[in-house]
Scaffold this motif. Structure first.
Motif, short mmCIF file in Angstrom:
data_model
loop_
_atom_site.label_atom_id
_atom_site.label_comp_id
_atom_site.label_asym_id
_atom_site.label_seq_id
_atom_site.Cartn_x
_atom_site.Cartn_y
_atom_site.Cartn_z
N SER A 114 1.53 -12.96 7.76
CA SER A 114 1.04 -11.64 7.38
C SER A 114 -0.29 -11.31 8.05
CB SER A 114 0.87 -11.54 5.86
OG SER A 114 2.05 -11.87 5.16
N ILE A 115 -0.50 -10.03 8.27
CA ILE A 115 -1.82 -9.49 8.60
C ILE A 115 -2.24 -8.60 7.45
CG2 ILE A 115 -3.20 -8.08 10.17
CD1 ILE A 115 -1.28 -8.77 12.40
N VAL A 116 -3.45 -8.83 6.95
CA VAL A 116 -4.02 -7.99 5.90
C VAL A 116 -4.98 -7.00 6.57
CG1 VAL A 116 -5.35 -7.93 3.77
CG2 VAL A 116 -3.79 -9.83 4.21
N TRP A 117 -4.80 -5.72 6.26
CA TRP A 117 -5.58 -4.65 6.87
C TRP A 117 -6.48 -4.00 5.82
CZ3 TRP A 117 -4.27 -3.53 12.09
CH2 TRP A 117 -3.09 -4.13 12.54
N SER A 118 -7.69 -3.67 6.22
CA SER A 118 -8.58 -2.85 5.41
C SER A 118 -8.47 -1.41 5.89
CB SER A 118 -10.02 -3.34 5.54
OG SER A 118 -10.91 -2.47 4.84
N VAL A 119 -8.20 -0.48 4.97
CA VAL A 119 -7.93 0.90 5.34
C VAL A 119 -9.01 1.82 4.78
CG1 VAL A 119 -6.20 2.74 5.33
CG2 VAL A 119 -5.46 0.35 5.27
N ALA A 120 -9.57 2.66 5.63
CA ALA A 120 -10.63 3.58 5.21
C ALA A 120 -10.50 4.89 5.97
CB ALA A 120 -12.01 2.96 5.43
N TRP A 121 -11.06 5.95 5.41
CA TRP A 121 -11.00 7.26 6.05
C TRP A 121 -12.39 7.88 6.12
CZ3 TRP A 121 -12.23 11.91 3.44
CH2 TRP A 121 -12.45 11.78 2.07
N GLN A 122 -12.56 8.77 7.10
CA GLN A 122 -13.76 9.58 7.22
C GLN A 122 -13.36 10.97 7.64
OE1 GLN A 122 -16.30 7.94 10.25
NE2 GLN A 122 -14.74 8.05 11.85
N SER A 123 -14.21 11.95 7.36
CA SER A 123 -13.84 13.34 7.58
C SER A 123 -15.04 14.15 8.04
CB SER A 123 -13.28 13.93 6.27
OG SER A 123 -13.10 15.33 6.37
N ASN A 124 -14.75 15.29 8.65
CA ASN A 124 -15.82 16.20 9.03
C ASN A 124 -16.29 17.07 7.88
OD1 ASN A 124 -13.41 17.72 8.96
ND2 ASN A 124 -14.18 19.20 10.46
N VAL A 125 -15.59 17.00 6.74
CA VAL A 125 -15.99 17.82 5.59
C VAL A 125 -16.24 16.99 4.34
CG1 VAL A 125 -14.87 19.92 6.43
CG2 VAL A 125 -13.54 18.29 5.08
N GLY B 94 0.79 -1.20 0.00
CA GLY B 94 0.00 0.00 0.00
C GLY B 94 0.83 1.27 0.00
N ALA B 95 2.14 1.15 0.14
CA ALA B 95 2.95 2.35 0.35
C ALA B 95 2.93 3.29 -0.84
CB ALA B 95 4.40 1.94 0.68
N ASP B 96 3.14 2.77 -2.05
CA ASP B 96 3.19 3.63 -3.21
C ASP B 96 1.84 4.28 -3.48
OD1 ASP B 96 5.81 3.07 -3.54
OD2 ASP B 96 5.51 1.52 -5.04
N ARG B 97 0.77 3.50 -3.32
CA ARG B 97 -0.57 4.02 -3.61
C ARG B 97 -0.88 5.20 -2.70
NH1 ARG B 97 -2.86 -0.10 -2.64
NH2 ARG B 97 -3.54 0.19 -0.49
N TRP B 98 -0.58 5.07 -1.40
CA TRP B 98 -0.88 6.14 -0.47
C TRP B 98 0.08 7.30 -0.63
CZ3 TRP B 98 -1.30 2.66 4.46
CH2 TRP B 98 -2.45 1.88 4.36
N GLY B 99 1.35 6.99 -0.86
CA GLY B 99 2.37 8.02 -0.76
C GLY B 99 2.40 9.01 -1.89
N GLY C 237 -8.37 0.89 0.29
CA GLY C 237 -7.90 -0.42 -0.12
C GLY C 237 -7.30 -1.22 1.02
N ALA C 238 -6.40 -2.12 0.67
CA ALA C 238 -5.79 -3.03 1.65
C ALA C 238 -4.31 -2.73 1.82
CB ALA C 238 -5.98 -4.48 1.21
N TYR C 239 -3.81 -3.06 2.98
CA TYR C 239 -2.38 -2.94 3.28
C TYR C 239 -1.96 -4.20 4.03
CZ TYR C 239 2.08 -1.04 4.81
OH TYR C 239 3.42 -0.83 5.02
#
Length: 286
Positions: free
Chosen positions: A247-258, A3-8, A265-267
Motif C-alpha cells: 500500500s501507499i498511504v497518501w495525505s490529501v489537502a486542498w487550497q483555494s483562491n477564495v 477515503g472514497a465515502d468521506r470525499w464522495g 485526511g488520508a487515502y
C-alpha cells in the motif's frame, strides 16, 4: 479506498439534487471520468463538453486567469446579466434546496450557449478534485528481492515500488462566479509504504519513501530501510502462498483562491500479491 465515502458524500448529494431539477431546466451534474493518467497540474476535465453539449458542473484543469478571460478550451464565461444575449425577462439565478445556481453564457470560438452553474463552496471544489484524484491513483507495483514467488524463510526481502508512482498528484477544480473564477487545488502526497506480509503473527512493515531496488552489486548481505523477513514457509497455508498487501498511504489537502484550504485526511491505494516462501534445506555430511 477508505477515503472514497468521506470525499464522495457532499458531491453525491449534489448529484442527487441536480437529477431532480428537470422542472427548472437545470442540466444534470456530469459524471466525472478521469483519463486514467497520474500526474500533477491540470487534468483533462469532464465537466465541460459532453456529446457536444455543455454540462453544468465543476471544471478540471487550469482555470481562467481572471473574469472574462478564456479557459483552456478558449471559451469565456459571462454572467448572464452581462452577456447581452438574453432578453430582459430571463431568470439568471435560482436557489434550489439551498444551492444557488447562476446562469452563465459560455462563449466559445465557434459556438455559445447558456449554462446553469452551481455556486459551490471552495471546500466542495476541493472534494470534487479529490474524487478526481482518487480515479487517477493507480495500485502500487511491488518490487522485491527475492522475488515474491521465491521468498526464503529468515532471509530479508527488499521491498520497493516504482518511484514514478510515489509522487504528489494535484488537480484543480473550478467554477465561474459572477465576480470571477473560484478554484481549489487538491494535492495527494505519498507519505509512506506499507507491506502487510500475510503470514501468521507478521506485522506490517512501514517504509518512508518508495524503497530502494536491490541491485546485484549490493550482494546478499546488504540491508534496506524497507524490507520484511518471513519466519514461516508458505506451505503452512492451504494455498501454499501468503496473501500479502502492498500500500501507499497518501495525505490529501486542498487550497483555494477564495479560502485558506485544509486537510482532507488520508487515502490509501493498495495491491494484493501472492507470496511464496520456502525453506533452504541444509545438507549435512560427516
Amino acid at each position: 479506498g477508505d477515503g472514497a465515502d468521506r470525499w464522495g458524500q457532499p458531491m453525491r448529494r449534489l448529484t442527487a439534487l441536480l437529477v431532480c431539477l428537470g422542472a427548472v431546466a437545470v442540466p444534470a451534474w456530469p459524471v466525472y471520468a478521469g483519463d486514467g493518467s497520474a500526474g500533477s497540474g491540470g487534468g483533462t476535465g469532464s465537466g465541460g463538453l459532453s456529446g457536444g453539449s455543455v454540462m453544468a458542473g465543476v471544471q478540471f484543469g487550469t482555470p481562467p486567469s481572471g473574469k472574462a478571460r478564456p479557459d483552456s478550451s478558449g471559451c469565456i464565461w459571462f454572467p448572464a446579466g452581462e452577456a447581452q444575449v438574453f432578453d430582459g425577462a430571463t431568470v439568471t439565478q435560482k436557489i434550489v434546496n439551498g444551492v444557488n445556481y447562476e446562469l452563465f453564457y459560455r462563449s466559445c470560438p465557434t459556438s455559445g450557449r447558456g449554462v446553469w452553474v452551481p455556486q459551490v463552496p471552495p471546500r466542495s471544489l476541493g472534494l470534487s478534485a479529490a474524487d478526481e484524484i482518487e480515479q487517477r491513483l493507480v495500485e502500487p507495483t511491488l518490487g522485491s528481492a527475492p522475488p515474491a514467488d521465491s521468498g526464503i524463510v529468515n532471509v530479508g526481502m527488499w521491498l520497493w515500488t516504482d518511484p514514478a508512482l510515489y509522487q504528489p498528484v494535484s488537480i484543480t477544480a473550478w467554477v465561474p462566479t459572477p465576480t470571477g473564477v473560484a478554484w481549489a487545488t487538491t494535492t495527494a502526497t505519498p507519505v509512506r509504504l506499507m507491506f502487510a506480509p500475510g503470514e501468521p503473527g507478521g506485522s506490517a512493515t512501514v517504509c518512508q519513501g518508495p524503497g530502494q531496488p536491490w541491485l546485484t552489486p549490493f550482494g546478499d548481505d546488504a540491508r534496506s530501510a524497507c524490507m520484511y523477513t518471513y519466519r514461516h514457509s508458505s506451505e503452512i497455508t492451504a494455498s501454499d502462498v501468503f496473501a500479502a498487501r502492498f500500500s501507499i498511504v497518501w495525505s490529501v489537502a486542498w487550497q483555494s483562491n477564495v479560502a485558506s484550504g485544509g486537510s482532507l485526511g488520508a487515502y490509501t491505494t493498495s495491491s494484493d500479491h501472492s507470496v511464496t516462501v520456502g525453506e533452504i534445506q541444509a545438507v549435512v555430511s560427516n
